[in-house]
Scaffold this motif. Structure first.
Motif: not given
Ligand SMILES: O=C(O)C[C@H](O)C(=O)O
Ligand SMILES: NC(=O)c1ccc[n+]([C@@H]2O[C@H](COP(=O)([O-])OP(=O)(O)OC[C@H]3O[C@@H](n4cnc5c(N)ncnc54)[C@H](O)[C@@H]3O)[C@@H](O)[C@H]2O)c1
Length: 352
Positions: A119-121, A125-127, A157-159, A187-189, A191-193, A215-217, A249-251, A253-255, A261-264
């Motif tokens: 996962p990201r720190k 970026t996811r990339d 799994s990202n990206p 799906a998490l996008d 859920v968040r939206a 996409g998802h980033a 939103a992913g960022t 959670v990462v922050q 880690g990131s969203a689990t």
């Molecule tokens: O943000 C991340 O790195 C994890 C995941 O893609 C997310 O959207 O929470």
């Protein structure tokens, strides 16, 4: 009757605490347990001991749609398997650890869910995960092509924008590519939206449905707020703020997790709901529609997330984008620009 009970007792005595049995023991246990179980599907989670893998496996263990749950990881699955196997839901849980056990983990599986990878720190970026996760997803998909080529595959799994093209390319090379079977989990996008939009409109988030496409980033995550259910007219400012919040939103959670880690948990929730929808489709239930990142001809790109209808073969219909407003048309062109690079990067990784 008594003899068979004695046989089960003797076989059980050979099980180790992680729930690993010899093949005979496992088969007998599954048959015995299956008597009390509703019919369901065989699902494998790859990366099952991780931050997403554990709560996701917990949710799938309690799903009535799952009859057998295979937990695979390179570490720690014996403990996770022993733990989950004590839950008195009908799904039988089996653990597999290390690459040597991947073939057995995938044998006869209907749905494979992949949250394996790093996962990201903060600051990444996811990339930035590509260098490690691309190879992990490639290897796991090579296993799927060999051992359960007809399974539906959910890729977490990202990206994701690149790992789905990687999976497609692996399956093409193996001669098992079926574009209906490979779904990138966005799906998490959604859920968040739904959650963030509900806060603005002031309703229960469970009745909100926001299509999230692209996409998802970052800017590739495009919530179509003009198509929200229940219908609502957002101001320009609300649209911009909500779009950025959903994209970041992913960022967020990462922050907040500050390097751990990131969203689990929210991801496990979203992935379990999404997996169950795939299983409902496989079981023949009709009218199952979810957003997912799939092989698509909705845009000029070979992969794109939109609403899709799920059925017995996986993705049975890809919905069009529907009417977009000016803000969304401009955001779409940015999303397409960035997605193209991520898709090419994934395809070239396998073609190299
Ligand atoms: O943000 C991340 O790195 C994890 C995941 O893609 C997310 O959207 O929470
Ligand atoms: N699609 C999404 O919306 C979304 C959301 C959140 C996280 N993610 C991604 O999901 C991935 C996992 O996140 P996490 O928080 O669970 O990470 P984590 O590090 O907690 O868990 C990852 C697990 O994968 C396992 N693993 C590593 N290599 C493996 C291999 N070859 N085979 C099987 N298992 C292997 C690890 O041992 C670990 O248990 C990350 O890439 C993350 O960016 C995606």
């Amino acid at each position: 009757m008594a003899a068979s009970a004695e046989r089960i007792r003797r076989l059980a005595a050979h099980l180790n605490p992680a729930g690993h049995a010899g093949q005979e023991g496992t088969l007998l246990m599954e048959r015995t347990r299956a008597r009390g179980a509703s019919s369901g599907f065989k699902v494998a989670v790859l990366g099952a001991a991780g931050g997403i893998g554990q709560p996701l496996s917990l949710l799938l263990k309690t799903s009535p749609l799952v009859s057998t749950l295979h937990l695979f990881d390179v570490v720690n699955t014996p403990g996770v398997t022993a733990d989950l196997s004590h839950i008195n839901s009908s799904a039988v849980v089996r653990g597999f650890v290390g690459n040597d056990q991947l073939p057995a983990a995938l044998d006869g599986v209907d749905l494979v869910v992949i949250p394996a990878g790093v996962p990201r720190k903060p600051g990444m970026t996811r990339d930035d995960l590509f260098n490690i996760n691309a190879g992990i997803v490639q290897k796991l998909c090579e296993g799927i092509a060999k051992h359960c080529p007809r399974a539906v595959v959910n890729i977490i799994s990202n990206p994701v924008n690149s790992t789905v093209p990687i999976a497609a390319e692996v399956f093409k090379r193996a001669g098992t590519w079926d574009p209906r079977k490979v779904l990138g989990v966005t799906a998490l996008d959604v859920v968040r939206a739904n959650t963030f939009v509900a806060e603005v409109i002031g309703v229960n988030p469970e009745i909100v449905d926001v299509p999230v496409v692209g996409g998802h980033a970052g800017v590739t995550i495009l919530p179509l707020l003009s198509q929200v259910t229940p219908s609502f007219s957002f101001s320009k400012e609300e649209t911009e703020k909500l779009t950025v919040r959903i994209q970041d939103a992913g960022t967020e959670v990462v922050q907040a997790k500050a390097g751990t880690g990131s969203a689990t948990l929210s991801m496990a929730y979203a992935a379990a709901k999404f997996a169950e929808q795939c299983l409902r489709g496989l079981s023949g239930e009709t009218g199952i529609v979810e957003c997912a990142y799939v092989s698509s001809d909705v845009t000029e790109l070979p992969f794109f997330a939109t609403k899709v209808r799920l059925g017995r073969s996986g993705v049975e219909e890809i919905h069009p984008l529907g009417p977009l407003n000016e803000f969304e048309r401009s955001a779409l062109s940015k999303a397409i620009g960035e997605l193209k690079g991520s898709i090419d990067k994934g395809l070239n990784f396998v073609r190299k």
